[in-house]
Scaffold this motif. Structure first.
Motif, PDB file in Angstrom:
ATOM      1  N   VAL A 130     -39.886  23.651 -23.939  1.00 18.99           N
ATOM      2  CA  VAL A 130     -38.625  23.356 -23.262  1.00 18.99           C
ATOM      3  C   VAL A 130     -38.736  23.648 -21.774  1.00 18.99           C
ATOM      4  CG1 VAL A 130     -36.191  23.979 -23.075  1.00 18.99           C
ATOM      5  CG2 VAL A 130     -37.242  23.756 -25.332  1.00 18.99           C
ATOM      6  N   ASN A 131     -39.283  24.795 -21.421  1.00 11.63           N
ATOM      7  CA  ASN A 131     -39.351  25.204 -20.024  1.00 11.63           C
ATOM      8  C   ASN A 131     -40.417  24.454 -19.237  1.00 11.63           C
ATOM      9  OD1 ASN A 131     -37.575  27.809 -19.328  1.00 11.63           O
ATOM     10  ND2 ASN A 131     -38.195  27.929 -21.477  1.00 11.63           N
ATOM     11  N   THR A 132     -41.334  23.830 -19.924  1.00  6.48           N
ATOM     12  CA  THR A 132     -42.331  23.005 -19.230  1.00  6.48           C
ATOM     13  C   THR A 132     -41.915  21.536 -19.183  1.00  6.48           C
ATOM     14  OG1 THR A 132     -43.581  22.823 -21.311  1.00  6.48           O
ATOM     15  CG2 THR A 132     -44.254  24.532 -19.751  1.00  6.48           C
ATOM     16  N   GLY A 133     -40.692  21.235 -19.624  1.00  5.87           N
ATOM     17  CA  GLY A 133     -40.153  19.885 -19.518  1.00  5.87           C
ATOM     18  C   GLY A 133     -40.679  18.894 -20.523  1.00  5.87           C
ATOM     19  N   LYS A 134     -41.176  19.366 -21.665  1.00  9.12           N
ATOM     20  CA  LYS A 134     -41.742  18.470 -22.672  1.00  9.12           C
ATOM     21  C   LYS A 134     -40.766  18.135 -23.788  1.00  9.12           C
ATOM     22  CE  LYS A 134     -46.470  20.067 -21.809  1.00  9.12           C
ATOM     23  NZ  LYS A 134     -47.701  20.663 -22.386  1.00  9.12           N
ATOM     24  N   VAL A 135     -39.553  18.644 -23.701  1.00 12.78           N
ATOM     25  CA  VAL A 135     -38.526  18.342 -24.698  1.00 12.78           C
ATOM     26  C   VAL A 135     -37.427  17.531 -24.020  1.00 12.78           C
ATOM     27  CG1 VAL A 135     -36.789  19.309 -26.242  1.00 12.78           C
ATOM     28  CG2 VAL A 135     -39.025  20.407 -26.038  1.00 12.78           C
ATOM     29  N   TRP A 136     -37.241  16.298 -24.492  1.00 15.55           N
ATOM     30  CA  TRP A 136     -36.220  15.428 -23.900  1.00 15.55           C
ATOM     31  C   TRP A 136     -35.269  14.848 -24.937  1.00 15.55           C
ATOM     32  CZ3 TRP A 136     -35.457  14.512 -18.732  1.00 15.55           C
ATOM     33  CH2 TRP A 136     -36.441  15.006 -17.854  1.00 15.55           C
ATOM     34  N   ILE A 137     -35.844  14.197 -25.941  1.00 16.05           N
ATOM     35  CA  ILE A 137     -35.015  13.476 -26.914  1.00 16.05           C
ATOM     36  C   ILE A 137     -35.067  14.114 -28.289  1.00 16.05           C
ATOM     37  CG2 ILE A 137     -34.559  11.257 -28.004  1.00 16.05           C
ATOM     38  CD1 ILE A 137     -33.980  11.307 -25.029  1.00 16.05           C
ATOM     39  N   ILE A 138     -36.222  14.536 -28.717  1.00 14.92           N
ATOM     40  CA  ILE A 138     -36.387  15.120 -30.048  1.00 14.92           C
ATOM     41  C   ILE A 138     -36.925  16.537 -29.904  1.00 14.92           C
ATOM     42  CG2 ILE A 138     -36.734  12.902 -31.183  1.00 14.92           C
ATOM     43  CD1 ILE A 138     -39.744  13.472 -31.155  1.00 14.92           C
ATOM     44  N   PRO A 139     -36.556  17.430 -30.842  1.00 11.85           N
ATOM     45  CA  PRO A 139     -37.084  18.803 -30.778  1.00 11.85           C
ATOM     46  C   PRO A 139     -38.575  18.829 -31.061  1.00 11.85           C
ATOM     47  CG  PRO A 139     -35.828  18.457 -32.800  1.00 11.85           C
ATOM     48  CD  PRO A 139     -35.623  17.228 -31.969  1.00 11.85           C
ATOM     49  N   ARG A 140     -39.263  19.762 -30.403  1.00 15.84           N
ATOM     50  CA  ARG A 140     -40.703  19.911 -30.602  1.00 15.84           C
ATOM     51  C   ARG A 140     -41.019  21.382 -30.844  1.00 15.84           C
ATOM     52  NH1 ARG A 140     -44.060  17.043 -25.943  1.00 15.84           N
ATOM     53  NH2 ARG A 140     -45.695  17.623 -27.447  1.00 15.84           N
ATOM     54  N   TYR A 149     -29.699  29.183 -25.438  1.00 16.74           N
ATOM     55  CA  TYR A 149     -29.342  27.864 -25.967  1.00 16.74           C
ATOM     56  C   TYR A 149     -28.613  28.001 -27.310  1.00 16.74           C
ATOM     57  CZ  TYR A 149     -32.351  25.681 -22.437  1.00 16.74           C
ATOM     58  OH  TYR A 149     -32.911  25.264 -21.252  1.00 16.74           O
ATOM     59  N   GLY A 150     -29.105  28.874 -28.152  1.00 19.53           N
ATOM     60  CA  GLY A 150     -28.466  29.061 -29.451  1.00 19.53           C
ATOM     61  C   GLY A 150     -27.051  29.589 -29.322  1.00 19.53           C
ATOM     62  N   MET A 151     -26.831  30.505 -28.366  1.00 21.43           N
ATOM     63  CA  MET A 151     -25.489  31.059 -28.185  1.00 21.43           C
ATOM     64  C   MET A 151     -24.504  29.995 -27.714  1.00 21.43           C
ATOM     65  SD  MET A 151     -24.888  34.022 -29.167  1.00 21.43           S
ATOM     66  CE  MET A 151     -23.267  33.912 -28.416  1.00 21.43           C
ATOM     67  N   ILE A 152     -24.948  29.089 -26.862  1.00 26.28           N
ATOM     68  CA  ILE A 152     -24.070  28.007 -26.410  1.00 26.28           C
ATOM     69  C   ILE A 152     -23.646  27.146 -27.590  1.00 26.28           C
ATOM     70  CG2 ILE A 152     -23.950  25.931 -24.989  1.00 26.28           C
ATOM     71  CD1 ILE A 152     -25.850  27.305 -23.022  1.00 26.28           C
ATOM     72  N   ILE A 153     -24.588  26.829 -28.486  1.00 27.23           N
ATOM     73  CA  ILE A 153     -24.253  26.022 -29.660  1.00 27.23           C
ATOM     74  C   ILE A 153     -23.311  26.783 -30.580  1.00 27.23           C
ATOM     75  CG2 ILE A 153     -25.186  24.939 -31.729  1.00 27.23           C
ATOM     76  CD1 ILE A 153     -25.740  23.416 -29.154  1.00 27.23           C
ATOM     77  N   VAL A 154     -23.613  28.054 -30.843  1.00 32.36           N
ATOM     78  CA  VAL A 154     -22.767  28.859 -31.725  1.00 32.36           C
ATOM     79  C   VAL A 154     -21.359  28.976 -31.169  1.00 32.36           C
ATOM     80  CG1 VAL A 154     -22.433  31.189 -32.630  1.00 32.36           C
ATOM     81  CG2 VAL A 154     -24.684  30.137 -32.735  1.00 32.36           C
ATOM     82  N   ALA A 155     -21.230  29.129 -29.859  1.00 29.51           N
ATOM     83  CA  ALA A 155     -19.915  29.268 -29.240  1.00 29.51           C
ATOM     84  C   ALA A 155     -19.133  27.957 -29.239  1.00 29.51           C
ATOM     85  CB  ALA A 155     -20.063  29.777 -27.811  1.00 29.51           C
ATOM     86  N   SER A 156     -19.840  26.831 -29.330  1.00 25.86           N
ATOM     87  CA  SER A 156     -19.167  25.525 -29.289  1.00 25.86           C
ATOM     88  C   SER A 156     -18.776  25.007 -30.661  1.00 25.86           C
ATOM     89  CB  SER A 156     -20.083  24.497 -28.603  1.00 25.86           C
ATOM     90  OG  SER A 156     -20.455  24.909 -27.318  1.00 25.86           O
ATOM     91  N   VAL A 157     -19.369  25.547 -31.716  1.00 22.97           N
ATOM     92  CA  VAL A 157     -19.172  25.010 -33.065  1.00 22.97           C
ATOM     93  C   VAL A 157     -17.700  24.994 -33.495  1.00 22.97           C
ATOM     94  CG1 VAL A 157     -19.583  25.512 -35.508  1.00 22.97           C
ATOM     95  CG2 VAL A 157     -21.493  25.376 -33.927  1.00 22.97           C
ATOM     96  N   PHE A 192     -29.017  18.083 -25.525  1.00 18.98           N
ATOM     97  CA  PHE A 192     -30.234  18.755 -25.070  1.00 18.98           C
ATOM     98  C   PHE A 192     -30.204  20.236 -25.422  1.00 18.98           C
ATOM     99  CE2 PHE A 192     -32.465  21.289 -21.876  1.00 18.98           C
ATOM    100  CZ  PHE A 192     -33.745  20.790 -22.020  1.00 18.98           C
ATOM    101  N   VAL A 193     -29.042  20.877 -25.239  1.00 13.40           N
ATOM    102  CA  VAL A 193     -28.927  22.286 -25.604  1.00 13.40           C
ATOM    103  C   VAL A 193     -29.197  22.463 -27.092  1.00 13.40           C
ATOM    104  CG1 VAL A 193     -27.330  24.230 -25.798  1.00 13.40           C
ATOM    105  CG2 VAL A 193     -27.371  22.854 -23.722  1.00 13.40           C
ATOM    106  N   LEU A 194     -28.703  21.515 -27.914  1.00  7.97           N
ATOM    107  CA  LEU A 194     -28.912  21.596 -29.356  1.00  7.97           C
ATOM    108  C   LEU A 194     -30.389  21.512 -29.707  1.00  7.97           C
ATOM    109  CD1 LEU A 194     -27.875  21.614 -32.268  1.00  7.97           C
ATOM    110  CD2 LEU A 194     -27.606  19.128 -32.103  1.00  7.97           C
ATOM    111  N   ILE A 195     -31.096  20.521 -29.173  1.00  5.04           N
ATOM    112  CA  ILE A 195     -32.519  20.380 -29.529  1.00  5.04           C
ATOM    113  C   ILE A 195     -33.351  21.493 -28.885  1.00  5.04           C
ATOM    114  CG2 ILE A 195     -32.323  17.900 -29.885  1.00  5.04           C
ATOM    115  CD1 ILE A 195     -33.606  17.451 -27.179  1.00  5.04           C
ATOM    116  N   ALA A 196     -32.922  21.975 -27.709  1.00  3.53           N
ATOM    117  CA  ALA A 196     -33.664  23.059 -27.060  1.00  3.53           C
ATOM    118  C   ALA A 196     -33.534  24.361 -27.841  1.00  3.53           C
ATOM    119  CB  ALA A 196     -33.173  23.260 -25.631  1.00  3.53           C
TER     120      ALA A 196
END
Length: 303
Positions: A46-56, A271-279, A34-38
Motif C-alpha cells: 500500500v505504501n509503495t503505491g502498488k495497491v489501486w483497484i484490488i487488494p494485494r 485504515y481498518g479503524m476508518i472502515i470500522v467507524a464508517s460501518v 481504497f481505504v477498504l482494500i488498503a
C-alpha cells in the motif's frame, strides 16, 4: 398517453450528464473503496503505491489488533451508547416540539419560533458555554455527549434547524380537517399525535433519525472539550488521536522489534479503524434512503 421521443440534443445532454455524474461518483466513492482494500492489503505494498483497484497481499492483522485493543472497543461501545440514547431523546423532543409549533391554535407560536431561530445565529461563545456546562454539572458526564445538539451546547437535546424542518413537514402533511375530525370523536392531543401524526410521519422521522444519529456518531468536539476521563471518550475522539496526533504506537501497544514493521502495522490499523467507524452509518442509510429523500424535500421546500 404518447411518449415524446428524445431529440438529438436531449440525448447528447443526457450523455454528458451521465458522464459528469459518473466522474463525481467515482471521485466520491473511490477514496472509501481504497481505504477498504488498503485495510486488508499488505501495508508495504500500500505504501509503495502498488495497491489501486484490488487488494494485494491479503492480511487481517490490522483488524485483529483493533479487536484486541481495549480503548478502541470501549470507544466503539461509548459511541453506540451516545448515538442510540441521544437519537431517541432528540427525536422525541424534536417531534413533539415541532408538532406543537405547527398547530395554529398554539398561542404565541410565531414568537416562540422567532426566539428559537435567534439562537441559531447568536451564542455566548466557547468559553462562556464551557463555564455554563461546568456549573450545571454536565462536565465529564455521559449526558454532555447526549444533550448538546445542532452543533451547539446551547441547543440542549434538540436542533432548531431540525425543528424547523419537522414543523414545515407537519404543517404541509397533516391536514387541519384530520385534527378536527379526531377532536369531534373525542381524541386527545396526545393520542392524536401518537396514533395519527406519527404513523403519517415516517419520512420526517427517517430524516431526523439520520441527522441526529450521524451527528452523534461523528461527534468528537464535545468529547474533546468536555470529557476528561478516557473511559468516556467516543470512538471518533480515539480515532482522531490515532490519525492526527500519531499516538498509535502507544495507544495500540505495538511491541514489534522492527520499527518499520510496527509503522506498517499501524498504517493497516488506521485504515481498518476508518472502515470500522464508517460501518454503522453505511448500514443505517440504505434502510432509510427512500423516506430520507422524501422527507428532506417535503420538510425543506414546502410552505
Amino acid at each position: 398517453m404518447a411518449v415524446t421521443a428524445l431529440t438529438r440534443q436531449d440525448r447528447i445532454l443526457n450523455g454528458i450528464l451521465y458522464v459528469v455524474l459518473s466522474l463525481i461518483l467515482a471521485a466520491v466513492a473511490y477514496p472509501l473503496f481504497f481505504v477498504l482494500i488498503a485495510s486488508v492489503s499488505d501495508p508495504v505494498l500500500v505504501n509503495t503505491g502498488k495497491v489501486w483497484i484490488i487488494p494485494r497481499g491479503l492480511t487481517l492483522d490490522g483488524y485483529a489488533r483493533i479487536v484486541q485493543h481495549d480503548d478502541l472497543l470501549r470507544g466503539y461501545r461509548n459511541s453506540l451508547a451516545y448515538a442510540s440514547v441521544g437519537t431517541l431523546l432528540n427525536l422525541g423532543l424534536t417531534l413533539t416540539a415541532a408538532y406543537a409549533l405547527s398547530r395554529r391554535d398554539l398561542p404565541g407560536r410565531n414568537g416562540i419560533m422567532l426566539y428559537l431561530t435567534f439562537t441559531m445565529f447568536f451564542s455566548g461563545g466557547l468559553i462562556p458555554t464551557f463555564l455554563l456546562i461546568r456549573d450545571v454539572g454536565l462536565y465529564n458526564t455521559f449526558w454532555i455527549m447526549i444533550l448538546p445538539a445542532g452543533g451547539s451546547a446551547l441547543h440542549l437535546a434538540v436542533s432548531v434547524f431540525n425543528i424547523i424542518i419537522a414543523r414545515t413537514f407537519f404543517m404541509n402533511t397533516i391536514p387541519q380537517e384530520l385534527l378536527d375530525a379526531a377532536v369531534m370523536d373525542g381524541c386527545s392531543d396526545l393520542r392524536f399525535f401518537r396514533s395519527v401524526v406519527l404513523p403519517l410521519s415516517g419520512a420526517i422521522v427517517a430524516v431526523l433519525m439520520v441527522f441526529y444519529a450521524v451527528g452523534h456518531w461523528n461527534g468528537f468536539f464535545h468529547g474533546l472539550i468536555y470529557l476528561r476521563e478516557r473511559e468516556r471518550f467516543p470512538l471518533q475522539l480515539i480515532l482522531r488521536d490515532i490519525l492526527i496526533q500519531n499516538t498509535f504506537t502507544e495507544e495500540l501497544e505495538i511491541d514489534d522489534e522492527n520499527a518499520l514493521a510496527a509503522m506498517m502495522l499501524a498504517e493497516s490499523i488506521k485504515y481498518g479503524m476508518i472502515i470500522v467507524a464508517s460501518v454503522p452509518v453505511l448500514i443505517l442509510y440504505p434502510f432509510v434512503q427512500k423516506h430520507y429523500v422524501r422527507g428532506v424535500m417535503i420538510g425543506a421546500i414546502k410552505g
